[in-house]
Design an enzyme around this catalytic site. Sequence first.
Site, mmCIF file in Angstrom:
data_model
loop_
_atom_site.group_PDB
_atom_site.id
_atom_site.type_symbol
_atom_site.label_atom_id
_atom_site.label_comp_id
_atom_site.label_asym_id
_atom_site.label_seq_id
_atom_site.Cartn_x
_atom_site.Cartn_y
_atom_site.Cartn_z
ATOM 1 N N ARG A 136 0.814 -1.232 0.000
ATOM 2 C CA ARG A 136 0.000 0.000 0.000
ATOM 3 C C ARG A 136 0.846 1.279 0.000
ATOM 4 O O ARG A 136 0.373 2.330 0.403
ATOM 5 C CB ARG A 136 -0.981 0.006 1.182
ATOM 6 C CG ARG A 136 -2.005 -1.130 1.145
ATOM 7 C CD ARG A 136 -3.063 -0.943 2.218
ATOM 8 N NE ARG A 136 -4.089 -1.967 2.131
ATOM 9 C CZ ARG A 136 -4.059 -3.119 2.784
ATOM 10 N NH1 ARG A 136 -3.034 -3.384 3.589
ATOM 11 N NH2 ARG A 136 -5.035 -3.983 2.660
ATOM 12 N N LYS A 188 3.588 11.653 -11.142
ATOM 13 C CA LYS A 188 2.650 10.938 -12.012
ATOM 14 C C LYS A 188 3.242 9.575 -12.354
ATOM 15 O O LYS A 188 4.296 9.484 -12.974
ATOM 16 C CB LYS A 188 2.378 11.743 -13.287
ATOM 17 C CG LYS A 188 1.520 12.965 -13.059
ATOM 18 C CD LYS A 188 1.433 13.845 -14.288
ATOM 19 C CE LYS A 188 0.665 13.197 -15.406
ATOM 20 N NZ LYS A 188 0.464 14.140 -16.547
ATOM 21 N N GLU A 223 11.445 19.786 -24.095
ATOM 22 C CA GLU A 223 10.823 20.101 -22.813
ATOM 23 C C GLU A 223 11.546 21.251 -22.117
ATOM 24 O O GLU A 223 10.928 22.068 -21.438
ATOM 25 C CB GLU A 223 10.802 18.865 -21.908
ATOM 26 C CG GLU A 223 9.973 17.706 -22.428
ATOM 27 C CD GLU A 223 8.470 17.979 -22.402
ATOM 28 O OE1 GLU A 223 8.025 18.940 -21.733
ATOM 29 O OE2 GLU A 223 7.736 17.220 -23.066
ATOM 30 N N LYS A 283 9.163 23.035 -13.125
ATOM 31 C CA LYS A 283 8.216 21.919 -13.000
ATOM 32 C C LYS A 283 7.708 21.815 -11.566
ATOM 33 O O LYS A 283 6.510 21.628 -11.326
ATOM 34 C CB LYS A 283 8.898 20.606 -13.418
ATOM 35 C CG LYS A 283 8.028 19.344 -13.278
ATOM 36 C CD LYS A 283 6.930 19.300 -14.304
ATOM 37 C CE LYS A 283 6.064 18.052 -14.184
ATOM 38 N NZ LYS A 283 6.713 16.835 -14.713
ATOM 39 N N GLU A 285 -3.197 17.708 -11.135
ATOM 40 C CA GLU A 285 -3.538 18.051 -12.518
ATOM 41 C C GLU A 285 -5.019 18.387 -12.679
ATOM 42 O O GLU A 285 -5.708 17.892 -13.579
ATOM 43 C CB GLU A 285 -3.154 16.884 -13.456
ATOM 44 C CG GLU A 285 -2.918 17.329 -14.880
ATOM 45 C CD GLU A 285 -2.288 16.246 -15.743
ATOM 46 O OE1 GLU A 285 -1.655 16.596 -16.725
ATOM 47 O OE2 GLU A 285 -2.430 15.052 -15.420
ATOM 48 N N ARG A 325 -1.862 22.881 -13.905
ATOM 49 C CA ARG A 325 -0.769 22.023 -14.361
ATOM 50 C C ARG A 325 -0.824 21.782 -15.873
ATOM 51 O O ARG A 325 0.175 21.434 -16.502
ATOM 52 C CB ARG A 325 -0.805 20.695 -13.601
ATOM 53 C CG ARG A 325 0.421 19.808 -13.815
ATOM 54 C CD ARG A 325 0.480 18.712 -12.765
ATOM 55 N NE ARG A 325 1.522 17.744 -13.017
ATOM 56 C CZ ARG A 325 1.922 16.814 -12.153
ATOM 57 N NH1 ARG A 325 1.370 16.758 -10.959
ATOM 58 N NH2 ARG A 325 2.857 15.950 -12.454
ATOM 59 N N ASN A 335 1.336 21.485 -20.896
ATOM 60 C CA ASN A 335 0.977 20.868 -22.170
ATOM 61 C C ASN A 335 1.271 21.762 -23.369
ATOM 62 O O ASN A 335 0.856 21.441 -24.490
ATOM 63 C CB ASN A 335 -0.510 20.488 -22.176
ATOM 64 C CG ASN A 335 -0.805 19.309 -21.277
ATOM 65 O OD1 ASN A 335 0.014 18.407 -21.127
ATOM 66 N ND2 ASN A 335 -1.968 19.318 -20.646
ATOM 67 N N HIS A 338 2.068 20.167 -26.605
ATOM 68 C CA HIS A 338 1.700 18.760 -26.517
ATOM 69 C C HIS A 338 0.370 18.444 -27.193
ATOM 70 O O HIS A 338 0.124 17.293 -27.564
ATOM 71 C CB HIS A 338 1.652 18.317 -25.049
ATOM 72 C CG HIS A 338 3.004 18.220 -24.415
ATOM 73 N ND1 HIS A 338 3.855 19.296 -24.302
ATOM 74 C CD2 HIS A 338 3.664 17.164 -23.863
ATOM 75 C CE1 HIS A 338 4.976 18.917 -23.693
ATOM 76 N NE2 HIS A 338 4.883 17.639 -23.425
ATOM 77 N N HIS A 394 0.996 15.368 -29.277
ATOM 78 C CA HIS A 394 0.368 14.073 -29.013
ATOM 79 C C HIS A 394 -0.432 13.596 -30.216
ATOM 80 O O HIS A 394 -0.411 12.403 -30.563
ATOM 81 C CB HIS A 394 -0.550 14.173 -27.796
ATOM 82 C CG HIS A 394 0.175 14.242 -26.494
ATOM 83 N ND1 HIS A 394 -0.427 14.602 -25.311
ATOM 84 C CD2 HIS A 394 1.472 13.987 -26.177
ATOM 85 C CE1 HIS A 394 0.454 14.575 -24.333
ATOM 86 N NE2 HIS A 394 1.611 14.204 -24.833
ATOM 87 N N HIS A 438 9.004 11.414 -28.729
ATOM 88 C CA HIS A 438 8.047 12.327 -28.091
ATOM 89 C C HIS A 438 8.516 13.783 -28.176
ATOM 90 O O HIS A 438 7.740 14.667 -28.558
ATOM 91 C CB HIS A 438 7.853 11.934 -26.625
ATOM 92 C CG HIS A 438 7.002 12.892 -25.856
ATOM 93 N ND1 HIS A 438 5.655 13.037 -26.065
ATOM 94 C CD2 HIS A 438 7.327 13.784 -24.876
ATOM 95 C CE1 HIS A 438 5.174 13.972 -25.257
ATOM 96 N NE2 HIS A 438 6.178 14.427 -24.526
#
Length: 366
Positions: free
Chosen positions: A129, A151, A193, A235, A245, A249, A253, A256, A260, A273
Amino acid sequence: MDPVYSVPVAAVKINGARHRYLALVGSDLARQVGEHMRKFLPGKTCAIVTDTNVGPLFASRAKRSLNSAGFKPIIITIPAGEKSKTLKQAGAICEQMIAAGLDRQSFVIGLGGGVVGDISGFVAAIYHRGIPHVQIPTTLLAMVDSSIGGKTGVNHQEGKNLVGAFYQPRLVLIDVAVLQSLPRREFIAGLAEVIKYGVIEDPALFKLLEEKIGKLTSLDRALLTEVITRSCAIKAKVVEQDERENDYRAVLNFGHTVGHALEAATHYQKYLHGEAVGIGMAQAATISAQQGFCDQRSLERIRKLIKKAGLPLEIPREVSMQDLIQGMEVDKKSAGGKIKFVICTGIGKTRFHLLSPGEILTALGA
């Protein structure tokens, strides 16, 4: 023995909702893993999760350092690549940890790029856990992006990162020396980035990149340490304001939305990417100017820096604009059928703006 470079270690503080942690940035930190773990983690047993690309280069070194500091590590190696980000692979990692007797006082180290960081963090979140997680990123992209912010997750056949958790690490250890082993194409892709952080938040960082991008691509360690530290600090600032998010946040993007969609339209085969994000940023800046938000000078500076870094700028002619629009709608669809864009209003300034598919096509000259 390789020389040890004298580059000062920088520290970035990240204030998570549950605990605070540090990202340490410097050169040859991989040789000092055990020393740093001893400062931050009381448990003795741990798992080093790595992949078939990174493991042969750095896992044994990290294990020796941990052994010297009194830890009892095991190495768990997964196949390199996105195909390993599955529940089945996460379960297999847990099985090896159970067999090795790791308990609630143990911790997990993710030694690798974004895939390793994501799945090792997810395993740390679910094992007993939740046990401590340490990120040791080995790609520029992971250093400035995925290793910070908590994340974690794995993919599902219905989409990327559909199963996961927000689970902040206890420590991020960034050794710029390992970038010497990174393929040049991957390093250049990671620069997207870094450029993004300059565009959305830090004009001084953007100017530094304009002036010294050649020195950076030559892997100057002191400059790498400075640029990565500043990127991590941006960041961290964004994550502290919106850890889960919910809204703000999404500023991360920038570039992106198109990026994406371009990755999806080319079936994740043509671009790394960061390369897709480079094109996405150039197009987002163009859209920003077309919509009257971004001045021409800022647009030119953004496009020039992306090109100077060695990243692509343009959407290939063979890519269907309708496929791109469909990808954007799936990725970032907003109310009323409009797409939520991160718009640049100048170097270091952004805002959110809803655009219809027609407005996007017009702005892109389709």
